[in-house]
Design a protein around this motif. Structure first.
Motif, PDB file in Angstrom:
ATOM      1  N   VAL A 196       4.725   2.347  -9.649  1.00  0.00           N
ATOM      2  CA  VAL A 196       4.563   1.325  -8.634  1.00  0.00           C
ATOM      3  C   VAL A 196       4.789   1.496  -7.201  1.00  0.00           C
ATOM      4  O   VAL A 196       5.824   2.159  -6.898  1.00  0.00           O
ATOM      5  CB  VAL A 196       5.243  -0.008  -9.039  1.00  0.00           C
ATOM      6  CG1 VAL A 196       5.081  -1.104  -8.269  1.00  0.00           C
ATOM      7  CG2 VAL A 196       4.836  -0.408 -10.541  1.00  0.00           C
ATOM      8  N   LYS A 197       3.988   1.491  -6.230  1.00  0.00           N
ATOM      9  CA  LYS A 197       4.399   1.402  -4.866  1.00  0.00           C
ATOM     10  C   LYS A 197       5.190   0.170  -4.213  1.00  0.00           C
ATOM     11  O   LYS A 197       4.378  -0.865  -3.908  1.00  0.00           O
ATOM     12  CB  LYS A 197       2.933   1.914  -4.257  1.00  0.00           C
ATOM     13  CG  LYS A 197       2.599   3.069  -4.245  1.00  0.00           C
ATOM     14  CD  LYS A 197       1.135   3.520  -3.394  1.00  0.00           C
ATOM     15  CE  LYS A 197       0.712   4.814  -3.650  1.00  0.00           C
ATOM     16  NZ  LYS A 197      -0.316   5.152  -2.804  1.00  0.00           N
ATOM     17  N   GLY A 198       6.250   0.507  -3.822  1.00  0.00           N
ATOM     18  CA  GLY A 198       7.109  -0.756  -3.302  1.00  0.00           C
ATOM     19  C   GLY A 198       7.550  -1.779  -4.227  1.00  0.00           C
ATOM     20  O   GLY A 198       6.979  -1.773  -5.460  1.00  0.00           O
ATOM     21  N   ARG A 199       8.554  -2.467  -3.959  1.00  0.00           N
ATOM     22  CA  ARG A 199       9.268  -3.653  -4.894  1.00  0.00           C
ATOM     23  C   ARG A 199       7.947  -4.484  -5.220  1.00  0.00           C
ATOM     24  O   ARG A 199       7.961  -5.107  -6.454  1.00  0.00           O
ATOM     25  CB  ARG A 199      10.232  -4.323  -4.179  1.00  0.00           C
ATOM     26  CG  ARG A 199      10.845  -5.145  -4.914  1.00  0.00           C
ATOM     27  CD  ARG A 199      11.842  -4.434  -6.070  1.00  0.00           C
ATOM     28  NE  ARG A 199      12.451  -5.312  -6.958  1.00  0.00           N
ATOM     29  CZ  ARG A 199      13.773  -5.754  -6.974  1.00  0.00           C
ATOM     30  NH1 ARG A 199      14.686  -4.893  -6.067  1.00  0.00           N
ATOM     31  NH2 ARG A 199      14.451  -6.243  -7.863  1.00  0.00           N
ATOM     32  N   ALA A 200       7.062  -4.904  -4.219  1.00  0.00           N
ATOM     33  CA  ALA A 200       6.125  -5.824  -4.913  1.00  0.00           C
ATOM     34  C   ALA A 200       4.921  -5.174  -5.177  1.00  0.00           C
ATOM     35  O   ALA A 200       4.332  -5.743  -5.959  1.00  0.00           O
ATOM     36  CB  ALA A 200       5.589  -6.741  -3.260  1.00  0.00           C
ATOM     37  N   GLY A 201       4.609  -3.860  -4.935  1.00  0.00           N
ATOM     38  CA  GLY A 201       3.670  -3.174  -5.540  1.00  0.00           C
ATOM     39  C   GLY A 201       2.377  -3.429  -4.602  1.00  0.00           C
ATOM     40  O   GLY A 201       2.348  -4.279  -3.886  1.00  0.00           O
ATOM     41  N   SER A 202       1.420  -2.596  -5.066  1.00  0.00           N
ATOM     42  CA  SER A 202       0.118  -2.544  -4.101  1.00  0.00           C
ATOM     43  C   SER A 202      -0.711  -3.756  -4.696  1.00  0.00           C
ATOM     44  O   SER A 202      -1.078  -3.483  -5.909  1.00  0.00           O
ATOM     45  CB  SER A 202      -0.477  -1.064  -4.172  1.00  0.00           C
ATOM     46  OG  SER A 202      -1.895  -1.210  -3.740  1.00  0.00           O
ATOM     47  N   PRO A 203      -1.360  -4.551  -3.912  1.00  0.00           N
ATOM     48  CA  PRO A 203      -2.353  -5.452  -4.187  1.00  0.00           C
ATOM     49  C   PRO A 203      -3.669  -5.052  -4.735  1.00  0.00           C
ATOM     50  O   PRO A 203      -4.408  -5.839  -5.341  1.00  0.00           O
ATOM     51  CB  PRO A 203      -2.720  -6.180  -2.795  1.00  0.00           C
ATOM     52  CG  PRO A 203      -1.477  -5.837  -1.719  1.00  0.00           C
ATOM     53  CD  PRO A 203      -1.145  -4.478  -2.397  1.00  0.00           C
ATOM     54  N   PHE A 204      -3.818  -3.574  -4.753  1.00  0.00           N
ATOM     55  CA  PHE A 204      -4.889  -2.833  -5.281  1.00  0.00           C
ATOM     56  C   PHE A 204      -4.770  -2.026  -6.274  1.00  0.00           C
ATOM     57  O   PHE A 204      -5.608  -1.346  -6.796  1.00  0.00           O
ATOM     58  CB  PHE A 204      -5.683  -2.122  -3.949  1.00  0.00           C
ATOM     59  CG  PHE A 204      -5.788  -2.980  -2.771  1.00  0.00           C
ATOM     60  CD1 PHE A 204      -7.006  -3.850  -2.910  1.00  0.00           C
ATOM     61  CD2 PHE A 204      -4.972  -2.795  -1.730  1.00  0.00           C
ATOM     62  CE1 PHE A 204      -7.156  -4.720  -1.693  1.00  0.00           C
ATOM     63  CE2 PHE A 204      -5.072  -3.736  -0.426  1.00  0.00           C
ATOM     64  CZ  PHE A 204      -6.223  -4.466  -0.576  1.00  0.00           C
ATOM     65  N   ALA A 205      -3.543  -2.274  -7.008  1.00  0.00           N
ATOM     66  CA  ALA A 205      -3.320  -1.743  -8.480  1.00  0.00           C
ATOM     67  C   ALA A 205      -3.398  -2.958  -9.553  1.00  0.00           C
ATOM     68  O   ALA A 205      -2.244  -3.270  -9.700  1.00  0.00           O
ATOM     69  CB  ALA A 205      -2.090  -0.953  -8.309  1.00  0.00           C
ATOM     70  N   ILE A 206      -4.449  -3.284  -9.730  1.00  0.00           N
ATOM     71  CA  ILE A 206      -4.792  -4.601 -10.544  1.00  0.00           C
ATOM     72  C   ILE A 206      -4.357  -4.015 -12.107  1.00  0.00           C
ATOM     73  O   ILE A 206      -4.680  -3.162 -12.667  1.00  0.00           O
ATOM     74  CB  ILE A 206      -6.226  -4.910 -10.677  1.00  0.00           C
ATOM     75  CG1 ILE A 206      -6.580  -5.192  -9.081  1.00  0.00           C
ATOM     76  CG2 ILE A 206      -6.484  -6.122 -11.444  1.00  0.00           C
ATOM     77  CD1 ILE A 206      -6.011  -6.378  -8.489  1.00  0.00           C
TER      78      ILE A 206
END
Length: 568
Positions: free
Chosen positions: A86-96
């Motif tokens: 996961v990229k970042g604590r929130a995650g990428s909006p484009f990793a559905i």
């Protein structure tokens, strides 16, 4: 007056999880509970009315469909994602991670997240606005799992033959005999004692056929298989229709039936145009008014994605954005002749299909050291051209209208020039405009208020002039004499039978120029006028110049300004 039949709609992009956050006490790599996050209820009727009043017609809400995150919502049916992918604590909006769901952290009650989304969509429509939703067709999160899929829908990859590197009906590409290894050099803010296991390794979203992609790759995603065998000459297997095509048709149908008005299609150029030619007509048969916007960066493919693929609009990044940025930065090689080349070489025969912008979530903020911070008001000529050059739509990014600098280091995002996608944070100028739900200018600086007023003024001008909404275009650069400053000043016409406008833009940050524009016989013939009389209709001028010059001189165009004349 807004023309509902015009291509000239105005998009407001919000990074959704940041948009409604009012917390000012933030910590590096903070969780959504600690740092705050938007809730669907934050996009209230009052907020939407404030945006509509500014002149926006469409809301592009980035990051609504559920993506991989380091937050734990397993109690609400959403499996916990492994933090190493996961990229970042929130995650990428484009990793559905679930095409049929929305992010649980966006809901006041995560168990009712889809109901809360539906209620927000009703508010958007009630305020006369339309919703653009991201459709991410090229890749998925490595741990894709749908807990909200309709009855009968099978998850991506569930029936794949994982012993085959390629099969036309596999949803993913595999590297048999390998095990996925996380990239080296990752700094994971949420340690996990159990290692991530993926056997065999899947191919990463940016076409990386390696069991260990780098941290700069799209390592958190896996490439979707559309029936193209990349390892054997990119041979295509489109007949019979591949399973991935059918699954994605179901996804688009689902959101169309929910009432979504448009899809912004992420990295559409990495998906075969044959798929778009197949799926777009089927969705338009459900809702003929729905629109498709393609993120695409290859101008030589524009024509096929519009006229064969069926896209309504394409990103104009490589063309107009790049040309305007060079001018705004006043690079030595910059010239307004680049604008002429844009419409001649890239979009001349389909200009109404180009979506234009100066900022979006991928691009550097205008008011940052790496762009135009020393000359913020270069925004004026650039934005006037972005809005008025042709009759396609335009887009702005939340905070752009206030000169957002994005100079905070949030966590995964370490670049002090872009607003983070990957962290739970805020957009500082936008947060002050929200002003605890007042949506006013009380907390903005004078310069921020002046910049906002420019954008509102420009949008209202666009809505009120048919020549801008759907008029013809004529480039005047070729017809000017030797004294014309053809590296810094760009002039053009927009006209209908009833309205004719001359637009002159000065990109020079220091010098004024005489407004002495020659209209060639061809232009007069096309506009069906003989004698030309000019009357200044609109002057967009940096505020400091306005304050020192009470009277506007129609014959002199100040630095970083734009004049719009009516021709009679």
């Amino acid at each position: 007056m807004k023309d509902n039949n015009s291509h000239k709609f105005i998009v407001y992009q919000m990074m959704f999880h940041l948009w409604g956050n009012t917390n000012t006490d933030l910590v590096f790599n903070g969780s959504c509970q600690r740092n705050g996050v938007t809730k669907f209820k934050d996009v209230s009727s009052k907020a939407l009315q404030a945006l509509a009043k500014k002149g926006f017609t469409h809301i592009y809400a980035t990051g609504i469909i559920e993506h991989a995150t380091m937050e734990d919502f397993s109690a609400y049916g959403s499996p916990l994602d492994h933090p190493s992918i996961v990229k970042g604590r929130a995650g990428s909006p484009f990793a559905i991670k679930d095409y049929y769901d929305v992010n649980p952290f966006l809901a006041s009650d995560p168990a009712k997240r889809l109901e809360e989304f539906d209620e927000m969509l009703l508010r958007i429509h009630a305020c006369g606005l339309q919703l653009i939703l991201d459709f991410v067709p090229n890749h998925l999160a490595r741990q894709y799992y749908s807990d909200k899929k309709p009855i009968g829908v099978i998850d991506f990859g569930a029936n794949d033959h994982t012993d085959k590197s390629f099969d036309p009906n596999n949803n993913f590409y595999y590297l048999p005999g390998t095990q996925f290894s996380v990239p080296e050099g990752l700094d994971i803010p949420v340690p996990f004692s159990i290692p991530y296991i993926e056997i065999p390794a899947k191919v990463s979203g940016n076409n990386v056929f390696s069991a260990q992609p780098s941290k700069d790759d799209w390592f958190e995603t896996v490439k979707l298989n559309y029936g193209i065998d990349f390892q054997h000459g990119e041979t295509t297997y489109f007949d019979p229709i591949p399973d991935t095509w059918l699954k994605l048709l179901d996804v688009l149908t689902y959101w169309t039936n929910k009432g979504v008005d448009s899809f912004r299609c992420d990295m559409a150029e990495m998906v075969p145009v044959a798929f778009w030619a197949y799926v777009i007509p089927k969705i338009k048969a459900i809702n003929p008014k729905i629109t498709f916007i393609a993120e695409i960066y290859q101008p030589h493919r524009y024509h096929e994605y519009i006229f064969r693929g069926g896209f309504d609009y394409l990103y104009d990044k490589v063309g107009l954005y790049d040309a305007l940025r060079r001018l705004m930065e006043e690079r030595p090689e910059a010239t307004v002749e680049d604008i002429t080349r844009v419409w001649q070489n890239e979009s001349g025969d389909f200009a109404e299909h180009m979506l234009r912008f100066l900022e979006n979530h991928d691009e550097t903020r205008i008011n940052s050291p790496g762009f135009a911070q020393q000359n913020l008001w270069s925004t004026i000529p650039a934005m006037v051209i972005t809005a008025c050059l042709h009759h396609g739509p335009l887009m702005t990014y939340m905070g752009q209208e206030f000169g957002e600098q994005a100079n905070e280091v949030e966590g995964f995002n370490m670049a002090q020039d872009r607003t983070t996608m990957f962290d739970f944070w805020r957009v500082e100028t936008h947060q002050r405009w929200m002003n605890q739900g007042n949506f006013d200018e009380a907390l903005l600086t004078k310069e921020e208020q002046q910049l906002d007023e420019f954008y509102v003024d420009l949008f209202q001008f666009v809505h009120s002039h048919p020549a801008i909404q759907k008029g013809q275009f004529f480039d005047l650069q070729y017809a000017q004499n030797e004294a014309y400053p053809n590296r810094k000043v760009y002039s053009f016409l927009r006209y209908t039978p009833k309205e004719k406008l001359l637009i002159v833009c000065n990109f020079d940050s220091q010098y004024s120029y005489s407004v002495d524009i020659h209209l060639p016989t061809l232009a007069k013939d096309m506009m069906q006028v003989s004698k030309v009389k000019l009357k200044l209709d609109k002057a967009f001028i940096p505020p400091a110049l306005k304050e020192h010059n009470q009277a506007i001189n129609e014959a002199i165009l100040p630095p970083n300004s734009a004049y719009i004349f009516k021709i009679s």
